[in-house]
Design a protein around this motif. Sequence first.
Motif, PDB file in Angstrom:
ATOM      1  N   ARG A   1       0.870  -1.188   0.000  1.00 27.57           N
ATOM      2  CA  ARG A   1       0.000   0.000   0.000  1.00 27.57           C
ATOM      3  C   ARG A   1       0.892   1.217   0.000  1.00 27.57           C
ATOM      4  O   ARG A   1       1.801   1.340   0.826  1.00 27.57           O
ATOM      5  CB  ARG A   1      -0.908  -0.013   1.230  1.00 27.57           C
ATOM      6  CG  ARG A   1      -1.720   1.244   1.419  1.00 27.57           C
ATOM      7  CD  ARG A   1      -2.826   1.373   0.366  1.00 27.57           C
ATOM      8  NE  ARG A   1      -3.643   2.529   0.675  1.00 27.57           N
ATOM      9  CZ  ARG A   1      -3.723   3.595  -0.091  1.00 27.57           C
ATOM     10  NH1 ARG A   1      -3.059   3.660  -1.217  1.00 27.57           N
ATOM     11  NH2 ARG A   1      -4.488   4.601   0.250  1.00 27.57           N
ATOM     12  N   ILE A   2       0.652   2.117  -0.926  1.00 29.11           N
ATOM     13  CA  ILE A   2       1.427   3.351  -1.030  1.00 29.11           C
ATOM     14  C   ILE A   2       0.481   4.531  -0.881  1.00 29.11           C
ATOM     15  O   ILE A   2      -0.484   4.656  -1.640  1.00 29.11           O
ATOM     16  CB  ILE A   2       2.186   3.421  -2.368  1.00 29.11           C
ATOM     17  CG1 ILE A   2       3.175   2.257  -2.455  1.00 29.11           C
ATOM     18  CG2 ILE A   2       2.890   4.775  -2.505  1.00 29.11           C
ATOM     19  CD1 ILE A   2       3.924   2.173  -3.755  1.00 29.11           C
TER      20      ILE A   2
ATOM     21  N   PHE B   1      -0.177   9.652  -9.958  1.00 26.70           N
ATOM     22  CA  PHE B   1      -0.551   8.246  -9.801  1.00 26.70           C
ATOM     23  C   PHE B   1      -0.252   7.455 -11.070  1.00 26.70           C
ATOM     24  O   PHE B   1       0.152   6.287 -10.988  1.00 26.70           O
ATOM     25  CB  PHE B   1      -2.019   8.114  -9.379  1.00 26.70           C
ATOM     26  CG  PHE B   1      -2.230   8.489  -7.946  1.00 26.70           C
ATOM     27  CD1 PHE B   1      -2.013   7.578  -6.931  1.00 26.70           C
ATOM     28  CD2 PHE B   1      -2.617   9.774  -7.610  1.00 26.70           C
ATOM     29  CE1 PHE B   1      -2.184   7.924  -5.594  1.00 26.70           C
ATOM     30  CE2 PHE B   1      -2.793  10.138  -6.278  1.00 26.70           C
ATOM     31  CZ  PHE B   1      -2.576   9.208  -5.276  1.00 26.70           C
ATOM     32  N   ASP B   2      -0.411   8.067 -12.228  1.00 29.27           N
ATOM     33  CA  ASP B   2      -0.061   7.390 -13.478  1.00 29.27           C
ATOM     34  C   ASP B   2       1.424   7.040 -13.505  1.00 29.27           C
ATOM     35  O   ASP B   2       1.807   5.939 -13.903  1.00 29.27           O
ATOM     36  CB  ASP B   2      -0.412   8.256 -14.694  1.00 29.27           C
ATOM     37  CG  ASP B   2      -1.909   8.394 -14.918  1.00 29.27           C
ATOM     38  OD1 ASP B   2      -2.682   7.559 -14.384  1.00 29.27           O
ATOM     39  OD2 ASP B   2      -2.310   9.345 -15.623  1.00 29.27           O
ATOM     40  N   ILE B   3       2.253   7.981 -13.081  1.00 30.28           N
ATOM     41  CA  ILE B   3       3.702   7.734 -13.008  1.00 30.28           C
ATOM     42  C   ILE B   3       3.979   6.593 -12.035  1.00 30.28           C
ATOM     43  O   ILE B   3       4.753   5.682 -12.336  1.00 30.28           O
ATOM     44  CB  ILE B   3       4.456   9.018 -12.593  1.00 30.28           C
ATOM     45  CG1 ILE B   3       4.367  10.066 -13.698  1.00 30.28           C
ATOM     46  CG2 ILE B   3       5.915   8.700 -12.256  1.00 30.28           C
ATOM     47  CD1 ILE B   3       4.804  11.459 -13.268  1.00 30.28           C
TER      48      ILE B   3
ATOM     49  N   ALA C   1      -3.741   2.588  -5.444  1.00 33.84           N
ATOM     50  CA  ALA C   1      -2.362   2.601  -4.936  1.00 33.84           C
ATOM     51  C   ALA C   1      -2.073   1.423  -4.007  1.00 33.84           C
ATOM     52  O   ALA C   1      -1.265   1.513  -3.089  1.00 33.84           O
ATOM     53  CB  ALA C   1      -2.016   3.930  -4.280  1.00 33.84           C
ATOM     54  N   THR C   2      -2.741   0.299  -4.262  1.00 35.02           N
ATOM     55  CA  THR C   2      -2.451  -0.960  -3.588  1.00 35.02           C
ATOM     56  C   THR C   2      -1.989  -1.926  -4.669  1.00 35.02           C
ATOM     57  O   THR C   2      -2.574  -1.975  -5.752  1.00 35.02           O
ATOM     58  CB  THR C   2      -3.694  -1.513  -2.869  1.00 35.02           C
ATOM     59  OG1 THR C   2      -4.181  -0.525  -1.957  1.00 35.02           O
ATOM     60  CG2 THR C   2      -3.371  -2.781  -2.103  1.00 35.02           C
TER      61      THR C   2
ATOM     62  N   ILE D   1       4.700   3.917   2.745  1.00 34.14           N
ATOM     63  CA  ILE D   1       4.685   2.628   2.061  1.00 34.14           C
ATOM     64  C   ILE D   1       4.571   1.515   3.097  1.00 34.14           C
ATOM     65  O   ILE D   1       5.310   1.497   4.082  1.00 34.14           O
ATOM     66  CB  ILE D   1       5.976   2.415   1.240  1.00 34.14           C
ATOM     67  CG1 ILE D   1       6.203   3.569   0.263  1.00 34.14           C
ATOM     68  CG2 ILE D   1       5.948   1.072   0.525  1.00 34.14           C
ATOM     69  CD1 ILE D   1       7.577   3.559  -0.384  1.00 34.14           C
ATOM     70  N   LEU D   2       3.668   0.592   2.847  1.00 35.04           N
ATOM     71  CA  LEU D   2       3.504  -0.582   3.696  1.00 35.04           C
ATOM     72  C   LEU D   2       3.670  -1.820   2.821  1.00 35.04           C
ATOM     73  O   LEU D   2       3.023  -1.936   1.776  1.00 35.04           O
ATOM     74  CB  LEU D   2       2.116  -0.592   4.341  1.00 35.04           C
ATOM     75  CG  LEU D   2       1.770  -1.843   5.144  1.00 35.04           C
ATOM     76  CD1 LEU D   2       2.544  -1.841   6.461  1.00 35.04           C
ATOM     77  CD2 LEU D   2       0.289  -1.927   5.381  1.00 35.04           C
TER      78      LEU D   2
END
Length: 94
Positions: A6-7, A17-19, A46-47, A76-77
């Motif tokens: 997960r970010i 987010f695309d990057i 973003a997972t 970040i997890l």
Amino acid sequence: MSYIIRIELPSTLMSDFDILHRAMAARGFVQTISGSDGNDYYLPRATYHTSSASDRSQILESCKQAVSQTGKTAEILVANYTGCSWSGLRLVRK
């Protein structure tokens, strides 16, 4: 080993987010997960998921490198698992 990542990217810009998504995909991370029913499901935004022989610290480092391409910092997890349950994930239409 299977991992869920997960970010939390501090941005509201879709371009960031695309990057991130492209950088993560280039490193073998996907935004879907396969169910025991044979279907694939989209993970929350973003997972990511990956199966890898790498350990958690190597996975984390790869994620940090991907995040750096956005020019942002992120939370970040990384968690490894042997099983996963979910509810409400959207089905990937084939």
